[in-house]
Design an enzyme around this catalytic site. Structure first.
Site, PDB file in Angstrom:
ATOM      1  N   ASP A 172     -53.458 -13.148 -36.980  1.00  0.00           N
ATOM      2  CA  ASP A 172     -51.999 -13.289 -37.143  1.00  0.00           C
ATOM      3  C   ASP A 172     -51.542 -14.397 -38.085  1.00  0.00           C
ATOM      4  O   ASP A 172     -50.525 -15.060 -37.820  1.00  0.00           O
ATOM      5  CB  ASP A 172     -51.336 -13.506 -35.771  1.00  0.00           C
ATOM      6  CG  ASP A 172     -51.569 -12.355 -34.817  1.00  0.00           C
ATOM      7  OD1 ASP A 172     -52.267 -11.398 -35.192  1.00  0.00           O
ATOM      8  OD2 ASP A 172     -51.072 -12.426 -33.678  1.00  0.00           O
ATOM      9  N   GLU A 211     -49.657  -9.280 -35.739  1.00  0.00           N
ATOM     10  CA  GLU A 211     -48.816  -8.860 -34.609  1.00  0.00           C
ATOM     11  C   GLU A 211     -47.546  -8.235 -35.165  1.00  0.00           C
ATOM     12  O   GLU A 211     -46.881  -8.847 -36.026  1.00  0.00           O
ATOM     13  CB  GLU A 211     -48.453 -10.056 -33.713  1.00  0.00           C
ATOM     14  CG  GLU A 211     -47.558  -9.639 -32.527  1.00  0.00           C
ATOM     15  CD  GLU A 211     -47.204 -10.791 -31.596  1.00  0.00           C
ATOM     16  OE1 GLU A 211     -47.771 -11.886 -31.711  1.00  0.00           O
ATOM     17  OE2 GLU A 211     -46.315 -10.552 -30.737  1.00  0.00           O
ATOM     18  N   LYS A 263     -51.474  -4.979 -34.315  1.00  0.00           N
ATOM     19  CA  LYS A 263     -51.471  -4.999 -32.856  1.00  0.00           C
ATOM     20  C   LYS A 263     -50.058  -5.216 -32.321  1.00  0.00           C
ATOM     21  O   LYS A 263     -49.324  -6.052 -32.837  1.00  0.00           O
ATOM     22  CB  LYS A 263     -52.422  -6.091 -32.350  1.00  0.00           C
ATOM     23  CG  LYS A 263     -52.055  -7.500 -32.773  1.00  0.00           C
ATOM     24  CD  LYS A 263     -53.192  -8.461 -32.432  1.00  0.00           C
ATOM     25  CE  LYS A 263     -52.851  -9.894 -32.663  1.00  0.00           C
ATOM     26  NZ  LYS A 263     -51.776 -10.459 -31.870  1.00  0.00           N
ATOM     27  N   LYS A 291     -50.275  -9.444 -27.764  1.00  0.00           N
ATOM     28  CA  LYS A 291     -50.860 -10.746 -28.093  1.00  0.00           C
ATOM     29  C   LYS A 291     -52.371 -10.605 -28.309  1.00  0.00           C
ATOM     30  O   LYS A 291     -52.934 -11.186 -29.227  1.00  0.00           O
ATOM     31  CB  LYS A 291     -50.581 -11.763 -26.970  1.00  0.00           C
ATOM     32  CG  LYS A 291     -49.098 -11.916 -26.621  1.00  0.00           C
ATOM     33  CD  LYS A 291     -48.257 -12.294 -27.812  1.00  0.00           C
ATOM     34  CE  LYS A 291     -46.803 -12.487 -27.428  1.00  0.00           C
ATOM     35  NZ  LYS A 291     -45.915 -12.346 -28.595  1.00  0.00           N
ATOM     36  N   VAL A 302     -53.606 -18.019 -35.444  1.00  0.00           N
ATOM     37  CA  VAL A 302     -52.537 -18.619 -34.648  1.00  0.00           C
ATOM     38  C   VAL A 302     -52.018 -17.618 -33.616  1.00  0.00           C
ATOM     39  O   VAL A 302     -52.139 -16.417 -33.820  1.00  0.00           O
ATOM     40  CB  VAL A 302     -51.370 -19.057 -35.570  1.00  0.00           C
ATOM     41  CG1 VAL A 302     -51.844 -20.147 -36.520  1.00  0.00           C
ATOM     42  CG2 VAL A 302     -50.769 -17.906 -36.364  1.00  0.00           C
ATOM     43  N   THR A 303     -51.402 -18.140 -32.570  1.00  0.00           N
ATOM     44  CA  THR A 303     -51.407 -19.525 -32.170  1.00  0.00           C
ATOM     45  C   THR A 303     -52.484 -19.730 -31.109  1.00  0.00           C
ATOM     46  O   THR A 303     -52.838 -18.784 -30.392  1.00  0.00           O
ATOM     47  CB  THR A 303     -50.029 -19.964 -31.577  1.00  0.00           C
ATOM     48  OG1 THR A 303     -49.738 -19.160 -30.429  1.00  0.00           O
ATOM     49  CG2 THR A 303     -48.934 -19.820 -32.589  1.00  0.00           C
ATOM     50  N   CYS A 328     -51.950 -15.834 -29.094  1.00  0.00           N
ATOM     51  CA  CYS A 328     -52.755 -14.691 -29.564  1.00  0.00           C
ATOM     52  C   CYS A 328     -54.232 -15.023 -29.711  1.00  0.00           C
ATOM     53  O   CYS A 328     -55.081 -14.158 -29.492  1.00  0.00           O
ATOM     54  CB  CYS A 328     -52.162 -14.141 -30.855  1.00  0.00           C
ATOM     55  SG  CYS A 328     -50.559 -13.377 -30.553  1.00  0.00           S
ATOM     56  N   GLN A 369     -66.374 -25.573 -18.315  1.00  0.00           N
ATOM     57  CA  GLN A 369     -67.223 -24.860 -17.348  1.00  0.00           C
ATOM     58  C   GLN A 369     -68.387 -24.127 -18.030  1.00  0.00           C
ATOM     59  O   GLN A 369     -68.642 -22.954 -17.755  1.00  0.00           O
ATOM     60  CB  GLN A 369     -66.394 -23.871 -16.532  1.00  0.00           C
ATOM     61  CG  GLN A 369     -65.245 -24.534 -15.775  1.00  0.00           C
ATOM     62  CD  GLN A 369     -64.430 -23.541 -15.001  1.00  0.00           C
ATOM     63  OE1 GLN A 369     -64.866 -23.078 -13.950  1.00  0.00           O
ATOM     64  NE2 GLN A 369     -63.266 -23.194 -15.531  1.00  0.00           N
TER      65      GLN A 369
HETATM   66  C1  C5J Z   1     -49.145 -15.291 -31.828  1.00  0.00           C
HETATM   67  C2  C5J Z   1     -46.999 -15.559 -30.801  1.00  0.00           C
HETATM   68  N1  C5J Z   1     -49.737 -14.711 -32.862  1.00  0.00           N
HETATM   69  N2  C5J Z   1     -47.161 -16.866 -30.628  1.00  0.00           N
HETATM   70  N3  C5J Z   1     -47.920 -14.828 -31.466  1.00  0.00           N
HETATM   71  O1  C5J Z   1     -49.681 -16.203 -31.252  1.00  0.00           O
HETATM   72  O2  C5J Z   1     -46.022 -15.012 -30.373  1.00  0.00           O
END
Ligand code: C5J
Length: 230
Positions: A26, A74, A131, A134, A159-160, A164, A204
């Site tokens: 993204d 996205e 997509k 997320k 990102v972010t 996502c 973990q």
């Molecule tokens: C992504 C968002 N790509 N933050 N989308 O993280 O809405």
């Protein structure tokens, strides 16, 4: 084919370039550029832009070596038929998904804001997975694409971090892929979320995967010499 061993947390991440893919998540104008959707929500895009240069270096190395590269975006169909009403309504925004923004309709396929930033633009032969959610595995053919190429390891940028990237790494982990998240190639509008998101991945014993840096990966690839040469 050489095994590449990257110093990472919680321990070294080992992969074969032939069965690895760089997944760039993204890196779209809507999230990363001033005037995009992220900025319209009141966010400062500066921390996200910092991920561009290191990601470009990893992208260049992957292309040179022959590591598969997959990009995701996205966004939604122009008729918004794949936009859940709950997602549309979220935030009670004046200008939300599907509405006209400064870079065209927000998070709509084919619009300027939906495009990947020019610095990281895909080249022919690199799949781009669109997509609606997320996670990059939800309602996409990403898993099919990776399985057809025998991919086992994912080098993750984008990102972010906590949205996502995290959702996709969790999905990948449940599907048996091993994920190396490159800390300086992923970013969040919120430094504290980035930090926590990174910590969660490697906690973990590496509950979702491994964490390292672009420099460590590039050095490990160099050390492996002709790693990835078919
Ligand atoms: C992504 C968002 N790509 N933050 N989308 O993280 O809405």
């Amino acid at each position: 084919m050489h095994l590449v061993s990257v110093p990472a947390e919680p321990y070294a991440f080992e992969f074969y370039p032939a069965t690895a893919a760089l997944l760039v998540i993204d890196m779209q104008r809507d999230f990363v550029e001033p005037g995009g959707f992220g900025a319209m929500l009141g966010n400062d895009v500066t921390p996200l832009r910092r991920a561009i240069a290191p990601t470009r270096r990893v992208l260049d190395a992957a292309r040179r070596i022959g590591i598969m590269v997959v990009h995701t975006r996205e966004g939604h169909r122009p008729d918004l038929s794949d936009l859940p009403p709950a997602k549309k309504a979220r935030g009670r925004l004046k200008t939300g998904i599907g509405d006209q923004g400064p870079m065209g309709r927000v998070l709509v396929r084919g619009e300027r804001g939906h495009d990947i930033v020019p610095e990281l633009a895909p080249v022919p032969g690199e799949p781009v997975v669109d997509k609606p959610g997320k996670g990059a595995f939800y309602a996409t053919d990403l898993e099919t694409i990776l399985r057809c190429r025998g991919i086992k390891s994912l080098l993750v940028a984008g990102v972010t971090t906590e949205v996502c990237v995290h959702t996709t790494v969790r999905e990948a982990n449940d599907r048996g892929f091993e994920c190396l998240v490159l800390e300086d190639c992923v970013a969040s509008y919120f430094p504290e979320f980035h930090e926590a998101g990174i910590k969660m991945i490697k906690a973990q014993g590496g509950i979702f995967g491994w964490v390292s840096s672009s420099a460590a990966l590039l050095q490990a690839l160099e050390k492996a010499g002709d790693a990835g040469a078919p």
